[in-house]
Write an enzyme that holds these catalytic residues in place. Sequence first.
Site, PDB file in Angstrom:
ATOM      1  N   HIS A   1      73.856 -21.080  19.271  1.00  0.00           N
ATOM      2  CA  HIS A   1      73.500 -21.360  17.677  1.00  0.00           C
ATOM      3  C   HIS A   1      74.349 -20.219  16.975  1.00  0.00           C
ATOM      4  O   HIS A   1      75.244 -20.261  16.179  1.00  0.00           O
ATOM      5  CB  HIS A   1      72.206 -21.232  17.357  1.00  0.00           C
ATOM      6  CG  HIS A   1      71.679 -21.107  15.960  1.00  0.00           C
ATOM      7  ND1 HIS A   1      71.008 -22.050  15.278  1.00  0.00           N
ATOM      8  CD2 HIS A   1      71.943 -20.394  14.695  1.00  0.00           C
ATOM      9  CE1 HIS A   1      71.157 -21.940  13.971  1.00  0.00           C
ATOM     10  NE2 HIS A   1      71.510 -20.738  13.623  1.00  0.00           N
ATOM     11  N   GLU A   2      74.188 -19.092  17.568  1.00  0.00           N
ATOM     12  CA  GLU A   2      74.849 -17.820  16.751  1.00  0.00           C
ATOM     13  C   GLU A   2      76.528 -17.681  16.879  1.00  0.00           C
ATOM     14  O   GLU A   2      77.316 -17.376  16.226  1.00  0.00           O
ATOM     15  CB  GLU A   2      74.135 -16.394  17.188  1.00  0.00           C
ATOM     16  CG  GLU A   2      72.740 -16.172  16.924  1.00  0.00           C
ATOM     17  CD  GLU A   2      72.229 -16.492  15.377  1.00  0.00           C
ATOM     18  OE1 GLU A   2      73.117 -16.642  14.479  1.00  0.00           O
ATOM     19  OE2 GLU A   2      71.133 -16.885  15.289  1.00  0.00           O
TER      20      GLU A   2
ATOM     21  N   HIS B   1      78.147 -19.877  14.409  1.00  0.00           N
ATOM     22  CA  HIS B   1      78.244 -19.074  13.049  1.00  0.00           C
ATOM     23  C   HIS B   1      79.412 -18.250  13.226  1.00  0.00           C
ATOM     24  O   HIS B   1      80.489 -18.006  12.284  1.00  0.00           O
ATOM     25  CB  HIS B   1      77.037 -18.150  12.718  1.00  0.00           C
ATOM     26  CG  HIS B   1      75.758 -18.830  12.365  1.00  0.00           C
ATOM     27  ND1 HIS B   1      75.765 -20.038  11.654  1.00  0.00           N
ATOM     28  CD2 HIS B   1      74.574 -18.896  12.669  1.00  0.00           C
ATOM     29  CE1 HIS B   1      74.705 -20.528  11.426  1.00  0.00           C
ATOM     30  NE2 HIS B   1      73.908 -19.898  12.151  1.00  0.00           N
TER      31      HIS B   1
END
Length: 211
Positions: free
Chosen positions: A113-114, A117
């Site tokens: 997920h990160e 980003h």
Amino acid sequence: REGGELGVRGMAQTGEQDSVTLHKEDLAKSFNRLAPEKEEQCRSLIRTICRRAPFVIFMLDALKKAGCEIDPEKYFKCEDCPLLGAYDWASKEIVICANNATSESAMTTVMTHELIHAFDDCRAKVEFKNIKHLACTEIRAASLSGDCFFSEEFFGRFNFGIAQQHQRCVKRRAALSLTNVLNVTQEQANAAVEAVYEPCFKDTEPFDRIP
């Protein structure tokens, strides 16, 4: 995508824990150092995941190809914090909340997920305090990281109803992240997600499609 844009052209806790994007100094009191043995356990698990988790390996390679190669030993930080993890856009590092992301599967999802980003920040220079920019990268991270895979929703959160469940999950979790990071109401968060949803959901870079 010309100019390294996100899906939107021109765009560069509740009971459910989340991963977010933030400037860690904004929530400095919420992030604390781990005991040495807990930190080493976390770092050891990160090393294992970077060696054998396909999605994490794929995202690390995607960052390298995009011109933003990272050293996992320096890039990932293990701390005690109230979320699952966070991308600190100011310091360009990923924080793993080792007190909450305790299993290999949970940490793998948080790292993926990160890293999405980080990938968006690399290719598009996201303005993370712009609610539509943030909504776009949160939509993509929720959709592509595993946050909303069927097993997570069905067994982990008991959200039944298969039809369109993935998209409902993506919208819900993206809005949750906005309310966690920005000083906005649930209604404002929902509106921002809806405003950018279609192009951002369809933007699956660096994957060919939703994994």
